[in-house]
Design a protein around this motif. Structure first.
Motif, PDB file in Angstrom:
ATOM      1  N   ILE A   1     -32.373  -9.329  16.654  1.00 46.35           N
ATOM      2  CA  ILE A   1     -31.608  -9.859  15.530  1.00 46.35           C
ATOM      3  C   ILE A   1     -32.357 -11.058  14.978  1.00 46.35           C
ATOM      4  O   ILE A   1     -32.619 -12.018  15.703  1.00 46.35           O
ATOM      5  N   ASN A   2     -32.710 -10.994  13.726  1.00 46.90           N
ATOM      6  CA  ASN A   2     -33.502 -12.061  13.120  1.00 46.90           C
ATOM      7  C   ASN A   2     -32.928 -12.404  11.749  1.00 46.90           C
ATOM      8  O   ASN A   2     -32.942 -11.598  10.832  1.00 46.90           O
ATOM      9  N   ASN A   3     -32.389 -13.595  11.620  1.00 51.42           N
ATOM     10  CA  ASN A   3     -31.913 -14.093  10.327  1.00 51.42           C
ATOM     11  C   ASN A   3     -33.006 -14.981   9.739  1.00 51.42           C
ATOM     12  O   ASN A   3     -33.460 -15.922  10.408  1.00 51.42           O
ATOM     13  N   TRP A   4     -33.421 -14.703   8.524  1.00 57.49           N
ATOM     14  CA  TRP A   4     -34.437 -15.562   7.927  1.00 57.49           C
ATOM     15  C   TRP A   4     -34.257 -15.618   6.418  1.00 57.49           C
ATOM     16  O   TRP A   4     -33.736 -14.700   5.792  1.00 57.49           O
ATOM     17  N   ILE A   5     -34.671 -16.720   5.844  1.00 58.18           N
ATOM     18  CA  ILE A   5     -34.708 -16.879   4.390  1.00 58.18           C
ATOM     19  C   ILE A   5     -35.961 -17.668   4.033  1.00 58.18           C
ATOM     20  O   ILE A   5     -36.432 -18.499   4.810  1.00 58.18           O
ATOM     21  N   ARG A   6     -36.510 -17.370   2.872  1.00 55.45           N
ATOM     22  CA  ARG A   6     -37.530 -18.220   2.261  1.00 55.45           C
ATOM     23  C   ARG A   6     -36.869 -18.901   1.073  1.00 55.45           C
ATOM     24  O   ARG A   6     -36.164 -18.263   0.305  1.00 55.45           O
ATOM     25  N   PHE A   7     -37.096 -20.176   0.919  1.00 57.20           N
ATOM     26  CA  PHE A   7     -36.407 -20.914  -0.136  1.00 57.20           C
ATOM     27  C   PHE A   7     -37.304 -22.016  -0.681  1.00 57.20           C
ATOM     28  O   PHE A   7     -38.281 -22.425  -0.046  1.00 57.20           O
ATOM     29  N   GLU A   8     -36.958 -22.487  -1.843  1.00 62.75           N
ATOM     30  CA  GLU A   8     -37.673 -23.601  -2.465  1.00 62.75           C
ATOM     31  C   GLU A   8     -36.659 -24.642  -2.877  1.00 62.75           C
ATOM     32  O   GLU A   8     -35.660 -24.318  -3.526  1.00 62.75           O
ATOM     33  N   SER A   9     -36.892 -25.881  -2.495  1.00 59.53           N
ATOM     34  CA  SER A   9     -35.950 -26.946  -2.819  1.00 59.53           C
ATOM     35  C   SER A   9     -36.663 -28.290  -2.808  1.00 59.53           C
ATOM     36  O   SER A   9     -37.523 -28.546  -1.965  1.00 59.53           O
ATOM     37  N   ASP A  10     -36.302 -29.145  -3.757  1.00 60.47           N
ATOM     38  CA  ASP A  10     -36.841 -30.500  -3.774  1.00 60.47           C
ATOM     39  C   ASP A  10     -35.770 -31.520  -3.409  1.00 60.47           C
ATOM     40  O   ASP A  10     -35.922 -32.720  -3.635  1.00 60.47           O
ATOM     41  N   GLU A  11     -34.669 -31.021  -2.819  1.00 58.79           N
ATOM     42  CA  GLU A  11     -33.588 -31.919  -2.402  1.00 58.79           C
ATOM     43  C   GLU A  11     -34.032 -32.731  -1.178  1.00 58.79           C
ATOM     44  O   GLU A  11     -34.724 -32.213  -0.292  1.00 58.79           O
ATOM     45  N   PRO A  12     -33.634 -34.008  -1.108  1.00 57.41           N
ATOM     46  CA  PRO A  12     -34.037 -34.864   0.022  1.00 57.41           C
ATOM     47  C   PRO A  12     -33.624 -34.320   1.384  1.00 57.41           C
ATOM     48  O   PRO A  12     -34.335 -34.540   2.374  1.00 57.41           O
ATOM     49  N   TYR A  13     -32.474 -33.605   1.438  1.00 54.38           N
ATOM     50  CA  TYR A  13     -32.046 -33.099   2.746  1.00 54.38           C
ATOM     51  C   TYR A  13     -33.028 -32.046   3.269  1.00 54.38           C
ATOM     52  O   TYR A  13     -33.024 -31.746   4.471  1.00 54.38           O
TER      53      TYR A  13
ATOM     54  N   LEU B   1     -26.867 -24.035   1.665  1.00 51.54           N
ATOM     55  CA  LEU B   1     -28.114 -24.510   2.264  1.00 51.54           C
ATOM     56  C   LEU B   1     -27.925 -25.900   2.875  1.00 51.54           C
ATOM     57  O   LEU B   1     -28.450 -26.206   3.951  1.00 51.54           O
ATOM     58  N   ARG B   2     -27.170 -26.745   2.191  1.00 49.91           N
ATOM     59  CA  ARG B   2     -26.857 -28.069   2.742  1.00 49.91           C
ATOM     60  C   ARG B   2     -26.104 -27.936   4.061  1.00 49.91           C
ATOM     61  O   ARG B   2     -26.388 -28.636   5.036  1.00 49.91           O
ATOM     62  N   THR B   3     -25.128 -27.030   4.073  1.00 47.43           N
ATOM     63  CA  THR B   3     -24.347 -26.821   5.297  1.00 47.43           C
ATOM     64  C   THR B   3     -25.231 -26.307   6.420  1.00 47.43           C
ATOM     65  O   THR B   3     -25.115 -26.750   7.566  1.00 47.43           O
ATOM     66  N   LEU B   4     -26.132 -25.377   6.086  1.00 47.18           N
ATOM     67  CA  LEU B   4     -27.049 -24.848   7.096  1.00 47.18           C
ATOM     68  C   LEU B   4     -27.914 -25.955   7.682  1.00 47.18           C
ATOM     69  O   LEU B   4     -28.087 -26.042   8.902  1.00 47.18           O
ATOM     70  N   PHE B   5     -28.458 -26.822   6.836  1.00 50.03           N
ATOM     71  CA  PHE B   5     -29.297 -27.904   7.341  1.00 50.03           C
ATOM     72  C   PHE B   5     -28.488 -28.895   8.177  1.00 50.03           C
ATOM     73  O   PHE B   5     -28.998 -29.453   9.155  1.00 50.03           O
ATOM     74  N   ASN B   6     -27.226 -29.106   7.809  1.00 54.73           N
ATOM     75  CA  ASN B   6     -26.368 -29.963   8.640  1.00 54.73           C
ATOM     76  C   ASN B   6     -26.197 -29.375  10.036  1.00 54.73           C
ATOM     77  O   ASN B   6     -26.269 -30.083  11.044  1.00 54.73           O
ATOM     78  N   LYS B   7     -25.961 -28.049  10.086  1.00 59.07           N
ATOM     79  CA  LYS B   7     -25.792 -27.383  11.377  1.00 59.07           C
ATOM     80  C   LYS B   7     -27.085 -27.407  12.184  1.00 59.07           C
ATOM     81  O   LYS B   7     -27.059 -27.556  13.407  1.00 59.07           O
ATOM     82  N   LEU B   8     -28.217 -27.256  11.500  1.00 62.91           N
ATOM     83  CA  LEU B   8     -29.502 -27.305  12.197  1.00 62.91           C
ATOM     84  C   LEU B   8     -29.748 -28.695  12.784  1.00 62.91           C
ATOM     85  O   LEU B   8     -30.232 -28.824  13.920  1.00 62.91           O
ATOM     86  N   LEU B   9     -29.405 -29.727  12.026  1.00 60.15           N
ATOM     87  CA  LEU B   9     -29.584 -31.091  12.522  1.00 60.15           C
ATOM     88  C   LEU B   9     -28.671 -31.376  13.708  1.00 60.15           C
ATOM     89  O   LEU B   9     -29.078 -32.021  14.679  1.00 60.15           O
TER      90      LEU B   9
END
Length: 225
Positions: free
Chosen positions: A28-40, A86-94
């Motif tokens: 099972i592999n979840n992945w995304i490629r994304f582009e963002s210039d947000e500080p988070y 994406l913000r929520t995902l980065f919060n969970k990763l942190l």
């Protein structure tokens, strides 16, 4: 090739080429490629190319699914929804990266707690929970409280009382019917626990809820046929 443990997340730098393959029958592999210039994203403290354990892999899996869905459909608030997810995902990763070091036993406990919270009315006992994890009841109680800060049966009771509140606020069943639907076979025991936790008897709680003239906030209900 590097083999990474299950329930891990890895953040790669932009334009890095990645090749994946399964190490076992189930992959099972979840992945995304994304582009963002947000500080988070651009100023994140997450490391690049280093795997770290997730504290709630099922939650993150759902975020990945939602991100893909939003990306694939041209909806009015697509960009805003993707940014929020994406913000929520980065919060969970942190959160996960700051805790890190989760054992396979932790994930078994997490699945058990999810089952308890989703079905608090089931006939839960310490022995039943221990059997699910294939450990002794005493050890199960120790590691459960150490992991979540609450005993397993307290979690069951909290879930049942939370469910009972919903029935009392929005339902029309009798107190005895609600007690049964919440996993209690003794109405007096239900009333005693309800008052101990809420400070109200079920009847007074129902009257208090019915007499409220203003709701504390809006509510959204999702129905599925």
């Amino acid at each position: 090739m590097k083999e990474y443990p299950a329930h891990s997340a890895i953040l790669y730098e932009a334009h890095q080429k990645i090749y994946y393959q399964a190490c076992s029958d189930k992959y099972i592999n979840n992945w995304i490629r994304f582009e963002s210039d947000e500080p988070y994203v651009t100023k994140t403290s997450l490391p690049f190319g280093i795997p770290f354990s997730l504290n709630d892999p099922d939650y993150c899996h759902k975020l990945f699914e939602l991100l893909v869905i939003e990306h694939n459909f041209n909806r009015d608030y697509k960009n805003s929804s993707i940014d929020g997810l994406l913000r929520t995902l980065f919060n969970k990763l942190l959160e996960s990266y700051c805790q890190n070091g989760f054992t396979p036993q932790y994930y078994s406990l997490l699945r058990l707690r999810s089952a308890i919270q989703n079905n608090p009315s089931d006939p839960w006992t310490v022995s039943k929970m221990a059997d699910i994890l294939r450990i002794s009841p005493g050890y199960m109680q120790i590691i459960y409280k150490k992991t979540f800060g609450i005993s397993c049966m307290e979690d069951v009771i909290d879930g049942r009382i939370r469910l009972a509140k919903e029935y009392l606020i929005h339902g029309s069943q009798s107190i005895s019917e609600i007690a049964f639907q919440c996993g209690y076979h003794n109405v007096e025991h239900f009333c005693r626990q309800f008052k101990q936790i809420t400070g109200y008897t079920p009847k007074k709680f129902h009257s208090h809820a019915a007499n409220r003239t203003a709701a504390p906030g809006d509510q959204v209900n999702l129905s599925r046929n």
